[in-house]
Design a protein around this motif. Structure first.
Motif, PDB file in Angstrom:
ATOM      1  N   ARG A 165       0.861  -1.181   0.000  1.00 40.58           N
ATOM      2  CA  ARG A 165       0.000   0.000   0.000  1.00 40.58           C
ATOM      3  C   ARG A 165       0.899   1.233   0.000  1.00 40.58           C
ATOM      4  NH1 ARG A 165      -1.823  -3.704   3.308  1.00 40.58           N
ATOM      5  NH2 ARG A 165      -0.776  -2.834   5.122  1.00 40.58           N
ATOM      6  N   ARG A 166       0.445   2.296  -0.669  1.00 37.51           N
ATOM      7  CA  ARG A 166       1.274   3.484  -0.825  1.00 37.51           C
ATOM      8  C   ARG A 166       0.444   4.729  -0.536  1.00 37.51           C
ATOM      9  NH1 ARG A 166       4.326   4.287  -6.504  1.00 37.51           N
ATOM     10  NH2 ARG A 166       4.555   2.056  -6.092  1.00 37.51           N
ATOM     11  N   SER A 167       1.069   5.670   0.158  1.00 31.38           N
ATOM     12  CA  SER A 167       0.416   6.949   0.416  1.00 31.38           C
ATOM     13  C   SER A 167       1.486   8.032   0.444  1.00 31.38           C
ATOM     14  CB  SER A 167      -0.351   6.920   1.751  1.00 31.38           C
ATOM     15  OG  SER A 167       0.544   6.678   2.835  1.00 31.38           O
ATOM     16  N   PHE A 168       1.040   9.273   0.313  1.00 25.99           N
ATOM     17  CA  PHE A 168       1.959  10.412   0.323  1.00 25.99           C
ATOM     18  C   PHE A 168       1.685  11.236   1.576  1.00 25.99           C
ATOM     19  CE2 PHE A 168       3.469  14.633  -0.945  1.00 25.99           C
ATOM     20  CZ  PHE A 168       4.727  14.303  -1.434  1.00 25.99           C
ATOM     21  N   GLU A 169       2.708  11.300   2.454  1.00 28.17           N
ATOM     22  CA  GLU A 169       2.529  11.981   3.737  1.00 28.17           C
ATOM     23  C   GLU A 169       3.755  12.830   4.042  1.00 28.17           C
ATOM     24  OE1 GLU A 169       1.922   9.015   6.686  1.00 28.17           O
ATOM     25  OE2 GLU A 169       0.298   7.994   5.617  1.00 28.17           O
ATOM     26  N   ASP A 170       3.514  14.103   4.389  1.00 28.02           N
ATOM     27  CA  ASP A 170       4.577  15.012   4.851  1.00 28.02           C
ATOM     28  C   ASP A 170       5.760  15.041   3.891  1.00 28.02           C
ATOM     29  OD1 ASP A 170       3.048  15.536   7.113  1.00 28.02           O
ATOM     30  OD2 ASP A 170       3.913  13.843   8.186  1.00 28.02           O
ATOM     31  N   GLY A 171       5.477  15.069   2.615  1.00 24.00           N
ATOM     32  CA  GLY A 171       6.542  15.214   1.632  1.00 24.00           C
ATOM     33  C   GLY A 171       7.298  13.941   1.302  1.00 24.00           C
ATOM     34  N   SER A 172       6.833  12.804   1.774  1.00 23.11           N
ATOM     35  CA  SER A 172       7.502  11.533   1.458  1.00 23.11           C
ATOM     36  C   SER A 172       6.461  10.485   1.102  1.00 23.11           C
ATOM     37  CB  SER A 172       8.346  11.047   2.641  1.00 23.11           C
ATOM     38  OG  SER A 172       7.510  10.723   3.739  1.00 23.11           O
ATOM     39  N   VAL A 173       6.936   9.450   0.422  1.00 25.14           N
ATOM     40  CA  VAL A 173       6.071   8.331   0.057  1.00 25.14           C
ATOM     41  C   VAL A 173       6.117   7.302   1.175  1.00 25.14           C
ATOM     42  CG1 VAL A 173       5.647   6.513  -1.618  1.00 25.14           C
ATOM     43  CG2 VAL A 173       6.517   8.726  -2.388  1.00 25.14           C
ATOM     44  N   HIS A 174       4.957   6.983   1.713  1.00 23.81           N
ATOM     45  CA  HIS A 174       4.873   5.976   2.785  1.00 23.81           C
ATOM     46  C   HIS A 174       4.429   4.660   2.172  1.00 23.81           C
ATOM     47  CE1 HIS A 174       4.343   4.412   6.851  1.00 23.81           C
ATOM     48  NE2 HIS A 174       3.219   3.846   6.407  1.00 23.81           N
ATOM     49  N   LEU A 175       5.292   3.638   2.300  1.00 23.53           N
ATOM     50  CA  LEU A 175       5.028   2.323   1.735  1.00 23.53           C
ATOM     51  C   LEU A 175       4.838   1.301   2.847  1.00 23.53           C
ATOM     52  CD1 LEU A 175       7.795   2.327  -1.020  1.00 23.53           C
ATOM     53  CD2 LEU A 175       5.345   2.460  -1.432  1.00 23.53           C
ATOM     54  N   THR A 176       3.847   0.436   2.680  1.00 23.53           N
ATOM     55  CA  THR A 176       3.643  -0.685   3.593  1.00 23.53           C
ATOM     56  C   THR A 176       3.623  -1.970   2.774  1.00 23.53           C
ATOM     57  OG1 THR A 176       2.341   0.683   5.106  1.00 23.53           O
ATOM     58  CG2 THR A 176       2.160  -1.702   5.335  1.00 23.53           C
ATOM     59  N   LEU A 177       4.489  -2.908   3.126  1.00 27.68           N
ATOM     60  CA  LEU A 177       4.593  -4.180   2.405  1.00 27.68           C
ATOM     61  C   LEU A 177       4.163  -5.324   3.304  1.00 27.68           C
ATOM     62  CD1 LEU A 177       6.702  -2.319   0.848  1.00 27.68           C
ATOM     63  CD2 LEU A 177       7.840  -4.453   0.234  1.00 27.68           C
ATOM     64  N   ASP A 178       3.205  -6.128   2.848  1.00 35.36           N
ATOM     65  CA  ASP A 178       2.872  -7.369   3.531  1.00 35.36           C
ATOM     66  C   ASP A 178       3.917  -8.416   3.140  1.00 35.36           C
ATOM     67  OD1 ASP A 178       0.606  -6.252   4.639  1.00 35.36           O
ATOM     68  OD2 ASP A 178      -0.679  -6.863   2.980  1.00 35.36           O
ATOM     69  N   LEU A 179       4.553  -9.034   4.129  1.00 37.64           N
ATOM     70  CA  LEU A 179       5.702  -9.898   3.863  1.00 37.64           C
ATOM     71  C   LEU A 179       5.345 -11.345   3.562  1.00 37.64           C
ATOM     72  CD1 LEU A 179       8.223  -8.563   6.525  1.00 37.64           C
ATOM     73  CD2 LEU A 179       7.888  -7.866   4.154  1.00 37.64           C
ATOM     74  N   GLU A 180       4.071 -11.684   3.615  1.00 39.73           N
ATOM     75  CA  GLU A 180       3.678 -13.046   3.279  1.00 39.73           C
ATOM     76  C   GLU A 180       3.973 -13.290   1.798  1.00 39.73           C
ATOM     77  OE1 GLU A 180       2.481 -16.830   4.124  1.00 39.73           O
ATOM     78  OE2 GLU A 180       2.686 -15.150   5.518  1.00 39.73           O
ATOM     79  N   PRO A 181       4.752 -14.334   1.488  1.00 45.90           N
ATOM     80  CA  PRO A 181       5.073 -14.584   0.081  1.00 45.90           C
ATOM     81  C   PRO A 181       3.816 -14.788  -0.757  1.00 45.90           C
ATOM     82  CG  PRO A 181       6.474 -15.896   1.514  1.00 45.90           C
ATOM     83  CD  PRO A 181       5.414 -15.295   2.392  1.00 45.90           C
TER      84      PRO A 181
END
Length: 988
Positions: A173-189
């Protein structure tokens, strides 16, 4: 209060996280945990990172690390805070770290399952796939420590890092917060992440082999000052082959005034050479090899061919020397062929490399050859040369300490100069990976394998392999499932390779036979029947047949839609004077070539007796022959590596089917552009080109015996059938009905293992096995104990007559021939009588452990098994109960997970299969129910690797339905998987 880094408990150094990896450009590097001893390395690494990269990492100018930073980045507890480094030559080239955080983004411990992750890679090594490799390994570490998600903050301008996360294949999932790109990765293969990982592995390992086979420069270390010796021989062969790159002779014993040797620059060490050397061939005594390897590593050599002996083939001490050799070479980013190797050959016009002990470089051809034996390599090179065949590449791996048959498959898969891969293997270092790679490669080009050292305990010295309990027959069956053409001898390998490289694949098993000898035609006809082909009656042209008669008959056979292949038999023909003529083979070869050029795309083979020059003339390409297409896979569906193989218009109208992706739940990403066969340096215009190969379109293979030609054709027929079937892969049914309870089975398994007195696992009781199998819709007919006649009668009353009375003592189980089973007992009187007979004959009830079971409908008794082998993986097996499987070995095998097609083929591939389909007027049994049982068992062992063995015996298959009368299950901690997790090179 949450722990600070200094307060968190420290865990032992996790050495199992250490790994050697192949990077995108084919070089190697080591990934390991960062320790407190790495402070100086970290500071040195950071000083070599550009200001821009530092800014992207810390979101602000950060010219140097403070002492506090160094302490924080080198002190980890290996649970909540982990740092990994990529090293080459002992120095850092990249780092990654994660810190476990809670929902507010503050430092935390378990059960918090999220961590913040950050990477930094030296600018000089960016673009080599360092960050991608680090992501795979840090994700695996995090999953091991209970972390399920990564969070990352990335500046929008840092496109390279964003691409690393995006291309990893993980759900994000990706979002733009406070001038940076915030990425969240689910690590389940996921299927995508696994496909991405294997695609990167394929490209990197193929590139690593390509760097060895197509170097821009070669140094022979250990070149003797006088003619003779291993090093001087290799140098001579390099020069004789017309190698297009730069060649150097290196020997520390050279006099200072020695400037050249055999016309090439001579040096006492690599440091004296003004340019980088790509490949070093090491031919010095074993005790001097470490010095040579260090010299190579310090001067940027990319790969090594170690001809030196004295390693694992000499015992335990040599084995440790071999391990140290691999560690040393990999620490510098180099891969090794050998030690105890015979050498390598690449016949590509832009390379012309013969860095081997073979005195003559083979002709240029379309066959790639890999061998683990120098002696077998010599024999194969000689045999191919005698048959007029050529090679695209040759690797003799010796002790196979590093580069293996798996690496060769990775290279051959996308090599545009290779149409057929031949492998002589004496051991399989990673059988699961071999099976996966072979399946993918066989989908686009044939893979022919001879397996030496087939019997348990006969692995050659120097070959470290995982222990496997499965017999060689099972290994062969699993290779066949993967599309591998497995033959028994190197002669058969050459025979099959010549046919596959020079002829199109047959559309079916129908064979036309024509020739000028009735007897030779009948021998060929009989051989076809023995190999399962469908020959037409031989056409006898009589001994008076002329080459024109051969041409006309072959043209007619090729135009005949009722045959799929043609075998031409020829003996010296009778001339006008009535005397036999040996004749000029060129005349007959020309006639056959013309017929082939004008006919449809069907394979043609020639069996000849004493016709001088025929084989050589047939092996030569006909100038009038248009290239013959391989009709199984259209170019649009093949990797780009194969699109260059078509050099002219296709002839014929044989139907084409697309290449198959790898069967299984996760399909691999397609390969990227093909490996370039040539070095960076331009070809030497003065060097003579290698002769054209005798293995390409238009060449007709010739055989001195009918059996050899027919056997090669039969292998081509079976392979072509596999290709057609693999084009539409089978499916793995999901069984989304109420008959499968995966969570319930998992809970049962966990509970049973928790109570096991032996940490290695335990067998389940009959009732426990019934309960577990029942979770997957496999019903086992219940049995009731009968310790005495009254208990037997009571049990029969509960189950209902008729019943069976049988012993369950281990020495009598499934042994009806010993009288331990009484069937169709209709009433109490008969049951008591049978009980008395049983105990009188075989012993006391306490020894026999008799049970009572309700009778099942009559049918065919079969055996279904599944087991997990540490080397090969989970294997599903099927056969008829009793003598067919136990005495005759008539058992079929497939790898798990099995598809619906695998299950159907499994029950049809045993020799006794006709019994299931109405043999001699008997009623056909319910094979659909049997296939479903196989799929359910496959699903069970695939979902739960703790189920290490299952035996269902007997399974009585009736005309309608089936009954499982007995079941045994063993649970144990699953063996480690060598084909899962982040990519890594094996450590033998």
């Amino acid at each position: 209060m949450e722990p600070t880094p200094e307060q968190s408990p420290h865990h032992a150094y996790p050495d199992h996280w250490e790994a050697d990896v192949v990077l995108r450009d084919g070089g190697t590097a080591r990934i390991r945990p960062i320790t407190t001893d790495d402070a100086e390395r970290l500071v040195s690494f950071y000083e070599q990172v550009s200001d821009e990269s530092k800014y992207y990492r810390f979101f602000a100018p950060y010219p140097r690390l403070s002492d506090r930073d160094v302490h924080r980045f080198t002190h980890h507890d290996y649970v909540d805070r982990v740092g990994l480094a990529v090293t080459i030559g002992g120095e850092f080239i990249g780092t990654v770290r994660y810190d476990r955080i809670n929902d507010q983004g503050r430092p935390a411990s378990a059960p918090a399952d999220e961590a913040e992750v950050a990477f930094l890679v030296q600018d000089a090594h960016q673009g080599r796939g360092v960050a991608s490799a680090l992501l795979e390994h840090i994700a695996a570490v995090a999953r091991e420590r209970g972390i399920r998600r990564f969070a990352a903050e990335v500046l929008p301008a840092n496109n390279k890092m964003i691409k690393v996360f995006r291309d990893g294949g993980y759900t994000q999932r990706r979002s733009f917060e406070d001038g940076s790109v915030h990425l969240t990765l689910d690590l389940e293969p996921t299927e995508k992440s696994l496909a991405v990982q294997r695609g990167r592995e394929q490209r990197a390992e193929a590139r690593s082999v390509q760097r060895l086979l197509a170097p821009g420069s070669v140094a022979v270390i250990g070149t003797g000052r006088t003619p003779g010796g291993v090093g001087r021989t290799v140098l001579r062969n390099l020069l004789a082959s017309g190698y297009t790159g730069r060649t150097y002779a290196v020997n520390r014993a050279f006099d200072e005034g020695t400037a050249t040797l055999d016309g090439v620059p001579a040096h006492r060490s690599l440091g004296e050479i003004d340019e980088q050397v790509d490949l070093a061939v090491i031919a010095v005594p074993a005790h001097r090899v470490p010095e040579a390897v260090a010299d190579c590593g310090e001067h940027g050599v990319q790969g090594l061919v170690v001809l030196s002996a004295g390693y694992a083939e000499r015992g335990a001490e040599g084995r440790e020397l071999q391990r140290e050799l691999v560690r040393q070479a990999r620490s510098y980013g180099m891969r090794i062929i050998g030690p105890n190797a015979f050498g390598i050959i690449n016949t590509a016009e832009s390379v012309r490399l013969n860095a081997s002990l073979a005195p003559e470089s083979p002709a240029r051809g379309r066959i790639g050859l890999f061998t683990q034996s120098g002696a077998i390599g010599i024999a194969l090179l000689s045999g191919l040369h005698r048959r007029g065949a050529g090679l695209s590449s040759f690797i003799s791996a010796g002790n196979r300490a590093d580069v293996s048959g798996n690496d060769f498959l990775q290279y051959s898969f996308e090599d545009p100069d290779t149409d057929v891969a031949l492998l002589y293997l004496e051991s399989l270092g990673n059988p699961r990976k071999f099976n996966r790679l072979a399946r993918r490669t066989a989908a686009v080009k044939p893979v022919v394998v001879v397996k030496g050292a087939r019997h348990s305990g006969s692995t050659p010295p120097g070959h470290a392999v995982p222990v496997s309990r499965i017999p060689d027959a099972t290994v062969s069956a699993l290779m066949r499932q993967a599309g591998v053409i497995r033959v028994d001898t190197v002669t058969e390998m050459v025979d099959a390779g010549l046919l596959l490289a020079g002829q199109p694949l047959p559309a079916g098993p129908r064979v036309a036979i024509l020739g000028n000898s009735e007897s030779l035609g009948l021998l060929t006809y009989d051989a076809c029947l023995a190999e399962g082909l469908r020959p037409r009656p031989p056409i006898d042209l009589t001994t008076a047949a002329s080459p024109q008669d051969f041409r006309d008959a072959l043209a007619e056979a090729l135009a005949d839609g009722t045959c799929d292949a043609v075998i031409v038999t020829a003996i010296p023909w009778v001339g006008e004077n009535g005397e036999a003529e040996t004749g000029d083979g060129q005349v007959l070869a020309t006639a056959l070539h013309k017929a082939v050029a004008e006919g449809s795309a069907k394979p043609v083979a020639v069996v000849h007796v004493e016709i001088g020059g025929l084989a050589e003339a047939l092996a030569a390409a006909s100038s009038t022959a248009a290239p013959r297409p391989r009709t199984v896979t259209p170019a649009a569906d093949r990797p780009r590596a194969d699109t260059t193989l078509s050099t002219g218009p296709a002839r014929g109208t044989a139907p084409a089917t697309p290449a198959a992706p790898e069967a299984g739940r996760a399909q691999e990403a397609p390969a990227t552009p093909p490996v370039s066969p040539g070095p960076a340096s331009p070809a030497d215009p003065k060097a003579s080109p290698a002769p054209e190969a005798a293995t390409g379109p238009g060449r007709i293979p010739a055989y001195p015996a009918a059996e050899r030609a027919v056997r090669a054709l039969a292998e081509a027929v079976k392979y072509a059938q596999w290709r057609r079937q693999a084009a539409v892969p089978g499916k793995i049914p999901e069984f989304l009905d109420d008959t499968i309870d995966e969570p319930g089975a998992a809970a049962l398994i966990e509970a049973q293992l928790a109570t096991a007195p032996d940490p290695r696992g335990r067998p389940l009781t009959h009732d426990e096995a019934r309960e577990l199998l029942g979770r997957y819709g496999i019903a086992v007919r219940p049995t009731l104990p009968a310790p005495d006649p009254d208990a037997a009668v009571a049990a029969a009353s509960r189950l209902g007559y008729p019943v069976a009375l049988k012993t369950t003592a281990p020495h009598l189980r499934h042994r009806a021939d010993l009288g331990g089973v009484r069937l169709d007992i209709a009433d109490e009187e008969a049951l008591r009588r049978a009980y008395g007979e049983l105990t009188d004959l075989l012993g006391k009830p306490a020894e026999l452990l008799p049970v009572v079971q309700a009778m099942a409908p009559r049918g065919v008794d079969t055996v279904v098994r599944a087991s997990i082998d540490a080397a090969a993986g989970a294997v599903l097996s099927f056969g008829l109960a009793g003598a067919p499987s136990e005495l005759l070995g008539d058992t079929a095998h497939r790898l798990v997970p099995a598809t619906d097609r695998d299950a159907a083929e499994l029950i049809r591939s045993i020799r006794a299969a006709p019994v299931l389909f109405g043999w001699r007027g008997s009623a056909p049994v319910d094979t659909a129910a049997l296939e479903e049982l196989l799929l359910r068992l496959s699903r069970l062992v695939d979902d739960h690797p703790e189920v290490v063995s299952v035996a269902l015996e007997p399974v009585v298959v009736a005309p309608h339905g089936l009954t499982v009368l007995g079941a045994s299950v063993r649970l144990a901690p699953p063996p480690a998987r060598s084909d899962l997790g982040p990519r890594r090179l094996p450590n033998y």
